[in-house]
Design a protein around this motif. Structure first.
Motif, mmCIF file in Angstrom:
data_model
loop_
_atom_site.group_PDB
_atom_site.id
_atom_site.type_symbol
_atom_site.label_atom_id
_atom_site.label_comp_id
_atom_site.label_asym_id
_atom_site.label_seq_id
_atom_site.Cartn_x
_atom_site.Cartn_y
_atom_site.Cartn_z
ATOM 1 N N MET B 1 40.158 34.678 48.693
ATOM 2 C CA MET B 1 40.103 35.945 47.954
ATOM 3 C C MET B 1 40.453 37.105 48.883
ATOM 4 S SD MET B 1 39.393 37.267 44.943
ATOM 5 C CE MET B 1 39.222 38.917 44.299
ATOM 6 N N LEU B 2 39.831 37.112 50.092
ATOM 7 C CA LEU B 2 40.068 38.198 51.038
ATOM 8 C C LEU B 2 41.547 38.256 51.397
ATOM 9 C CD1 LEU B 2 38.380 40.303 52.488
ATOM 10 C CD2 LEU B 2 38.499 38.848 54.516
ATOM 11 N N ASN B 3 42.108 37.082 51.626
ATOM 12 C CA ASN B 3 43.523 36.978 51.939
ATOM 13 C C ASN B 3 44.361 37.620 50.836
ATOM 14 O OD1 ASN B 3 46.087 36.149 52.643
ATOM 15 N ND2 ASN B 3 45.392 34.158 53.374
ATOM 16 N N TYR B 4 43.988 37.279 49.601
ATOM 17 C CA TYR B 4 44.731 37.791 48.456
ATOM 18 C C TYR B 4 44.615 39.310 48.375
ATOM 19 C CZ TYR B 4 46.247 38.523 43.676
ATOM 20 O OH TYR B 4 46.904 38.968 42.578
ATOM 21 N N VAL B 5 43.397 39.823 48.526
ATOM 22 C CA VAL B 5 43.173 41.270 48.446
ATOM 23 C C VAL B 5 44.004 41.990 49.502
ATOM 24 C CG1 VAL B 5 41.468 43.099 48.744
ATOM 25 C CG2 VAL B 5 40.860 41.025 47.506
ATOM 26 N N MET B 6 43.993 41.448 50.715
ATOM 27 C CA MET B 6 44.736 42.086 51.786
ATOM 28 C C MET B 6 46.231 42.077 51.504
ATOM 29 S SD MET B 6 42.643 40.893 55.112
ATOM 30 C CE MET B 6 44.051 40.915 56.180
ATOM 31 N N ARG B 7 46.708 40.972 50.980
ATOM 32 C CA ARG B 7 48.132 40.871 50.692
ATOM 33 C C ARG B 7 48.537 41.903 49.637
ATOM 34 N NH1 ARG B 7 48.936 35.108 49.696
ATOM 35 N NH2 ARG B 7 48.737 35.561 47.498
ATOM 36 N N ARG B 8 47.733 41.963 48.562
ATOM 37 C CA ARG B 8 48.058 42.911 47.494
ATOM 38 C C ARG B 8 47.958 44.343 48.003
ATOM 39 N NH1 ARG B 8 51.023 40.596 44.091
ATOM 40 N NH2 ARG B 8 51.006 42.684 43.215
ATOM 41 N N ALA B 9 46.914 44.644 48.779
ATOM 42 C CA ALA B 9 46.706 46.009 49.244
ATOM 43 C C ALA B 9 47.856 46.430 50.158
ATOM 44 C CB ALA B 9 45.371 46.116 49.969
ATOM 45 N N LEU B 10 48.276 45.531 51.018
ATOM 46 C CA LEU B 10 49.374 45.825 51.932
ATOM 47 C C LEU B 10 50.650 46.118 51.154
ATOM 48 C CD1 LEU B 10 49.677 45.861 55.024
ATOM 49 C CD2 LEU B 10 50.721 43.606 54.843
ATOM 50 N N LEU B 11 50.867 45.300 50.143
ATOM 51 C CA LEU B 11 52.053 45.471 49.305
ATOM 52 C C LEU B 11 52.002 46.825 48.605
ATOM 53 C CD1 LEU B 11 54.345 43.475 48.849
ATOM 54 C CD2 LEU B 11 53.349 42.963 46.624
ATOM 55 N N ALA B 291 44.479 46.016 38.499
ATOM 56 C CA ALA B 291 44.645 44.947 37.502
ATOM 57 C C ALA B 291 44.814 43.599 38.190
ATOM 58 C CB ALA B 291 45.855 45.244 36.615
ATOM 59 N N ASP B 292 45.617 43.594 39.271
ATOM 60 C CA ASP B 292 45.814 42.341 40.008
ATOM 61 C C ASP B 292 44.496 41.822 40.558
ATOM 62 O OD1 ASP B 292 48.439 42.312 39.507
ATOM 63 O OD2 ASP B 292 49.115 42.935 41.491
ATOM 64 N N LEU B 293 43.698 42.740 41.091
ATOM 65 C CA LEU B 293 42.432 42.302 41.686
ATOM 66 C C LEU B 293 41.465 41.807 40.616
ATOM 67 C CD1 LEU B 293 41.893 44.898 44.541
ATOM 68 C CD2 LEU B 293 42.934 42.639 44.620
ATOM 69 N N ILE B 294 41.438 42.510 39.478
ATOM 70 C CA ILE B 294 40.559 42.045 38.393
ATOM 71 C C ILE B 294 40.998 40.657 37.937
ATOM 72 C CG2 ILE B 294 39.868 42.442 35.999
ATOM 73 C CD1 ILE B 294 40.021 45.427 36.560
ATOM 74 N N ASN B 295 42.306 40.476 37.786
ATOM 75 C CA ASN B 295 42.801 39.165 37.361
ATOM 76 C C ASN B 295 42.508 38.081 38.387
ATOM 77 O OD1 ASN B 295 43.659 39.756 34.831
ATOM 78 N ND2 ASN B 295 45.794 40.099 35.378
ATOM 79 N N ALA B 296 42.589 38.455 39.642
ATOM 80 C CA ALA B 296 42.276 37.472 40.685
ATOM 81 C C ALA B 296 40.806 37.075 40.614
ATOM 82 C CB ALA B 296 42.587 38.051 42.059
ATOM 83 N N TRP B 297 39.983 38.064 40.262
ATOM 84 C CA TRP B 297 38.557 37.761 40.146
ATOM 85 C C TRP B 297 38.312 36.859 38.936
ATOM 86 C CZ3 TRP B 297 35.233 40.095 36.297
ATOM 87 C CH2 TRP B 297 33.889 39.733 36.451
ATOM 88 N N LEU B 298 39.103 37.083 37.874
ATOM 89 C CA LEU B 298 38.930 36.269 36.662
ATOM 90 C C LEU B 298 39.509 34.869 36.832
ATOM 91 C CD1 LEU B 298 39.905 38.831 33.861
ATOM 92 C CD2 LEU B 298 37.644 37.867 34.255
ATOM 93 N N ASP B 299 40.598 34.761 37.565
ATOM 94 C CA ASP B 299 41.341 33.495 37.573
ATOM 95 C C ASP B 299 41.459 32.930 38.992
ATOM 96 O OD1 ASP B 299 43.057 31.393 37.361
ATOM 97 O OD2 ASP B 299 44.501 32.422 36.086
ATOM 98 N N PRO B 300 40.798 31.807 39.230
ATOM 99 C CA PRO B 300 40.813 31.229 40.580
ATOM 100 C C PRO B 300 42.207 30.842 41.043
ATOM 101 C CG PRO B 300 39.940 29.664 38.985
ATOM 102 C CD PRO B 300 40.050 30.986 38.287
ATOM 103 N N ARG B 301 43.104 30.513 40.091
ATOM 104 C CA ARG B 301 44.443 30.107 40.507
ATOM 105 C C ARG B 301 45.171 31.246 41.195
ATOM 106 N NH1 ARG B 301 46.191 28.199 34.748
ATOM 107 N NH2 ARG B 301 44.949 30.037 34.402
ATOM 108 N N ILE B 302 44.886 32.477 40.755
ATOM 109 C CA ILE B 302 45.549 33.622 41.369
ATOM 110 C C ILE B 302 44.947 33.887 42.746
ATOM 111 C CG2 ILE B 302 46.002 36.089 41.171
ATOM 112 C CD1 ILE B 302 45.897 35.765 38.163
ATOM 113 N N ARG B 303 43.613 33.913 42.818
ATOM 114 C CA ARG B 303 43.038 34.317 44.100
ATOM 115 C C ARG B 303 43.169 33.236 45.158
ATOM 116 N NH1 ARG B 303 38.107 34.026 41.046
ATOM 117 N NH2 ARG B 303 36.959 32.147 41.566
ATOM 118 N N MET B 304 43.317 31.982 44.745
ATOM 119 C CA MET B 304 43.430 30.940 45.751
ATOM 120 C C MET B 304 44.874 30.539 45.993
ATOM 121 S SD MET B 304 40.309 28.843 44.228
ATOM 122 C CE MET B 304 39.509 27.850 45.433
ATOM 123 N N GLY B 305 45.751 30.908 45.063
ATOM 124 C CA GLY B 305 47.161 30.510 45.179
ATOM 125 C C GLY B 305 47.737 31.125 46.397
#
Lengths: 689, 305
Positions: B1-11, B291-305
């Motif tokens: 999740m942290l990885n995902y958040v950082m990636r999205r935030a950087l983008l 929206a991306d972060l909320i969806n990542a929280w809702l859907d494990p496939r997004i946050r772990m992908g």
């Protein structure tokens, strides 16, 4: 097996509304099931077998209408039960269900644990802690190691086989009296299929459950079922013990189905039998026998009067009722579906000069995980060498993910290998222009539903390669298309039809015509029949063999179905994790396999043998993730023969009795009897990426 | 999740920087700010003096970094027209727009979700047909017309709400209805098709086979999956409302950011226009990120992908 009746279905019908009239998907089915018994329902797609199962618990699509005189289940009548009672007292509690698609049948946003636990807690009376204990116990039972940590995983972290195990555990949470398994292994590889079926039959015995096993695969049903019901066009046309029905089928449809299965009749040199035509659509008024139009024994009476249900003298002590629904006309007794004796197939040995050579081809993709993750290599092909000889059928076998697709793409020039060469007609493939390549090699794909452009007519589709290569004027091209359609058995009236107006078999014929119109040397058949019903598969296999003889073709036949391989292959190559581990003449590889993996594949293939049952799997675990290649021999973690040397050193390819084999233990005689079942060593890394 | 958040935030940060440079460069090349400040007919010497005084003669990168440095410290420059810091201008107007946008979003959610859900649960029923015809008409009716009609009906004929202005909560009711209604079709349709998809999925069939039915089937099995596309579309709609409620604000004479944008464009007030564009774009970037972060929280496939 007790003789106590568990389920009695009387006169069950399901109708689906369509634009014009109602489609009668199930027409007056009556069934009986005793406690602990396994009933196999077989039939082709559209026969109504899944609808029957869904109708039991009223899980039909909202538009469907169900009618039944009675569905007696224990002391209840499911036909008279309301939605609330069914959901609260029957579904998931007394009747468990497993579906065909493990990849989509689990809720992707919740953990495995939650989905298992709620199966119990929703019915009340169980604490979460107790349900959790039960979930762990069942996951252990279905062969998933480290079950406690599995509970925290999500479905997408698991492979198809692992998910299907979770589905089974879920269906068993409340110790149901009846388990309905709807094509539980169809989407899985053969080795996993054998594991799952074996597991189901063991659990069933242990828990004393009754089971309804729905499948199109006569091999599966012959091994797993006590009794069989054969469905056609929404009705049960023949029923009896598995042994009796399969060894002496009475209904012409059952006979036809069996004739279509490659390897059912001894002589593999013969053409497969085939059932002409397609399953009729059951709309409006139906008169006479629904099978009459396709039946070789049909007499005028069959088209006019409903056929009677004829009991067959049982004689068995268990008293299983044996019957079939047919006029069984005296005058046409003995007529069958035999495909004639145009002797083709492996009886005629072929194999002249090599037309295509692959030398030491390697293909590595680099895959990155995460933002700061390192790029990791995924070796899809590892020094693969192969040659295809003029006029032969070379079968390429292996589980999904083994590199079959990358190899065929490399051969077609769609993928450039990192190392090694592909030589076509004496020249390196890379030096030949794309059009030239396409004229020599043409593919036929697995799914005729998606490989044909839905917006082009059949005539245009088949003609397209001629247009691209500017061969002839429009008139000549059309004439050639018509000739080709004639060859593949497509009626000329479909020239202006669109793909969705054709049946699956006709579409695959169109795909074949399109592949052959350029008069190629080599045709790459990528699972060309695995999306088709067995009766259609037989037609297509016969057609492919006929065309080979008439047009002097060479086939590379990619398939996972070993009975098909046995039927048509001259030579067989077995792939595992990007390597060819065994390659040699068909009868050598199939009858005297050298590599333990080939042996395991052959053991997992379920031929029609009612007396045999489901074999104990001798291949443990799932196909490994190609990202984590085992050291040494890539097969060693699943191999029953592996020792220290296998774990450390990659075996060299050697020749034994004309077969190339890549194994340290190739000269070790196979152990007699079933091999040890090794514990499943899968961990998270082995799961699907 | 942290990885995902950082990636999205950087983008998101990269997008924000690119966009800020884009807006800056646009005005740098398209206009002559010195001329604008001095006025059309000002003598050339005066224009040059202003150019030097304001620092417009420096290279673009220096000016950009100078401007960016200011922006980061909350200094968006001085408005040429209103002669006050742009930050203050924005602060004054943002309150109206924020209030309007969020109440409009509430209107959208309150109408679109229940309609979409009930339509999906009974496809082809009268509810479904009613919902679809509502969507079609809402799509066809222009904002300003609906606004005028509501004013005539609820402010003139039946004076329940004030005609225009932004001084009390009552002023917000009609504009929120108008602005909220404009998003109903898109959100309703997506809710309907999304939920229909989910209800027809294999895992819902599995859940039914386990004994889930009715309310529990929808809330405990379907909802989370169905929410994913809705979250994304709501973020976009909220962005539109925060940035683009120009028509509604004009019809109801509300002093929001939309009005401010229109007026500063008419008056060639470059610092204000520039800041507003940057603000609107950043709003979108942030909302998409959210929206991306909320969806990542809702859907494990997004946050772990």
């Amino acid at each position: 097996m007790s003789t106590e009746s568990l389920l009695e279905i009387r006169d069950l019908s399901v109708t689906l509304p369509t634009d014009s009239s109602a489609l009668r998907a199930v027409r007056g089915v009556s069934l009986d099931l005793r406690r602990g018994e396994t009933l196999g329902i077989v039939g082709e797609s559209g026969s109504g077998k899944s609808m029957t199962a869904l109708a039991l618990m009223n899980l039909l699509p909202p538009a469907a209408r169900r009618q039944a005189a009675a569905i007696r289940f224990g002391d209840d009548d499911l036909a008279a039960m309301g939605e609330k009672d069914l959901a609260g007292r029957v579904r998931g509690r007394r009747i468990g269900m497993i579906f065909q698609e493990p990849m989509t049948s689990l809720n992707p946003v919740y953990t495995i644990g939650r989905q298992l636990i709620e199966t119990m807690t929703i019915h009340g009376g169980t604490s979460v802690a107790a349900a959790r204990r039960r979930a762990i116990e069942l996951l252990e039972k279905v062969g998933l190691p480290d079950p406690a940590s599995r509970l925290k995983q999500y479905p997408h972290e698991m492979s198809g086989g692992q998910r299907q195990r979770v589905m089974i555990a879920m269906a068993l949470m409340n110790e149901p009296e009846l388990l309905i398994a709807d094509e539980p292994t169809t989407a899985l590889d053969v080795t996993i299929q054998a594991q799952i079926l074996h597991l189901l039959s063991e659990l069933q015995r242990e828990l004393g459950m009754a089971m309804i096993l729905i499948t199109h695969d006569l091999g599966v049903v012959s091994r797993a079922a006590d009794r069989i019901a054969v469905m056609y066009a929404g009705d049960i046309v023949e029923t009896g013990t598995t042994e009796a029905v399969l060894s002496a089928p009475r209904h012409p449809y059952t006979q036809g189905l069996l004739e279509c299965v490659p390897g059912y009749r001894e002589a593999s040199a013969r053409r497969l039998g085939s059932i002409p035509g397609i399953v009729p659509s059951m709309t409006g008024e139906i008169r006479g026998c629904a099978f009459a139009a396709r039946c070789p024994r049909a007499v005028p009476r069959c088209h006019q009067e409903d056929p009677p249900r004829r009991p067959v003298a049982a004689g068995q002590s268990d008293g299983a009722a044996r019957s079939f629904v047919c006029h069984d006309p005296e005058e046409t007794r003995g007529r069958g579906f035999a495909g004639g004796d145009t002797a083709t197939g492996p009886a005629i040995r072929r194999g002249g000069d090599s037309v295509l050579r692959v030398d030491d081809a390697s293909c590595t993709f680099s895959v990155r995980r995460g933002l700061f993750g390192k790029r990791k290599p995924l070796r899809a092909l590892d020094r693969v060498s192969l040659d295809i000889r003029k006029g032969e059928v070379l079968a390429l076998v292996g589980e999904s993910g083994c590199g079959k697709t990358t190899l065929t793409r490399t051969i077609m020039g769609l993928q450039t290998p990192d190392a090694g060469t592909v030589t076509l007609a004496g020249r390196p493939l890379g030096e030949q222009p794309a059009r030239q390549r396409a004229r020599l090699i043409q593919p036929i794909f697995q799914d005729p539903y998606s490989s044909l452009n839905p917006r082009q007519t059949i005539g245009d589709l088949i003609r397209r390669p001629l247009v691209i290569n500017r061969l002839g004027d429009a008139r000549e091209q059309r004439a050639r298309v018509h000739r080709m359609m004639d060859y593949v058995g497509l009626p000329s009236r479909v020239f202006n039809s669109f793909p969705d107006q054709l049946s699956g078999g006709q579409r695959q014929r169109a795909a074949i015509a399109r592949a052959l119109i350029l008069d190629p040397e080599i045709v790459i058949c990528d699972e060309p029949t695995s999306a088709l019903d067995v009766s259609v598969q037989a037609q297509i296999l016969n057609l492919l063999l006929d065309l080979r003889d008439e047009l002097d073709l060479t086939y590379l036949f990619v398939t996972h179905d070993l009975s098909v391989v046995r039927h048509l292959a001259d030579r067989v190559a077995v792939m595992y994790l990007g390597e060819i581990v065994e390659c040699g003449p068909g009868e050598q590889v199939l009858n005297r396999p050298k590599h333990p993996y080939t042996r395991a594949l052959l053991d997992s293939a379920l031929s029609i043998e009612p007396s045999l049952g489901v074999p104990a799997p001798d291949l443990a675990g799932d196909f490994p993730n190609p990202m984590n290649r085992p050291s040494g021999c890539p097969f060693h973690p699943r191999c029953p023969l592996a020792d220290q040397r296998c774990r450390q050193r990659v075996p060299a390819t050697e020749t034994l009795d004309g077969t190339l084999v890549k194994c340290w233990k190739a000269d070790t005689p196979p152990p007699s009897g079933p091999l040890d079942v090794r514990p499943d060593h899968n961990n998270k890394e082995d799961a699907a990426p | 999740m942290l990885n995902y958040v950082m990636r999205r935030a950087l983008l998101a940060l990269l997008v924000a920087l690119t966009v800020s440079f884009g807006t800056f460069a646009l005005f740098y090349f398209a206009t002559d700010p010195a001329q604008t400040i001095a006025g059309e007919d000002a003598p050339q010497e005066m224009v040059e003096a202003i150019r030097v005084q304001y620092g417009f003669d420096r290279p673009i990168t220096v000016q950009y970094l100078d401007w960016l440095g200011g922006v980061l410290q909350g200094d968006f420059g001085q408005s040429y027209f209103w002669k006050q810091p742009v930050v203050e201008l924005i602060r004054e107007h943002a309150k109206v727009t924020l209030l309007l946008a969020f109440s409009a979003l509430a209107v959208t959610i309150l109408i679109a979700l229940p309609l979409g859900i009930s339509a999906a649960l009974r496809p082809n029923s009268w509810v479904d047909r009613f919902a679809l015809s509502t969507a079609v008409s809402a799509q066809a009716i222009p904002n300003f017309w609906l606004g005028l009609m509501l004013i005539i009906l609820f402010a003139v004929t039946f004076p329940i709400f004030p005609v225009s202005g932004d001084s009390s909560w009552r002023h917000y009711v009609l504009p929120a209805l108008v602005l909220g209604a404009s998003s109903v079709p898109a959100v309703m349709r997506l809710t309907r098709t999304g939920l229909l998809d989910v209800m027809g999925s294999d895992y819902i069939r599995t859940a039914r086979a386990k004994g889930f039915t009715g309310y529990r089937l929808i809330v405990r099995q379907a909802l989370r999956n169905a929410l994913l596309p809705i979250v994304s579309v709501l973020a976009v709609q909220l962005g539109n409302k925060l940035g683009g409620s120009i028509v509604t604000e004009s019809v109801f004479s509300m002093n929001g950011l939309g009005r401010l944008a229109v007026e500063s464009i008419f008056n060639s007030d470059i610092p204000t226009v520039q800041s507003l564009i940057l603000l609107f774009v950043l709003t979108f970037v942030l909302l998409t990120l959210a929206a991306d972060l909320i969806n990542a929280w809702l859907d494990p496939r997004i946050r772990m992908g």
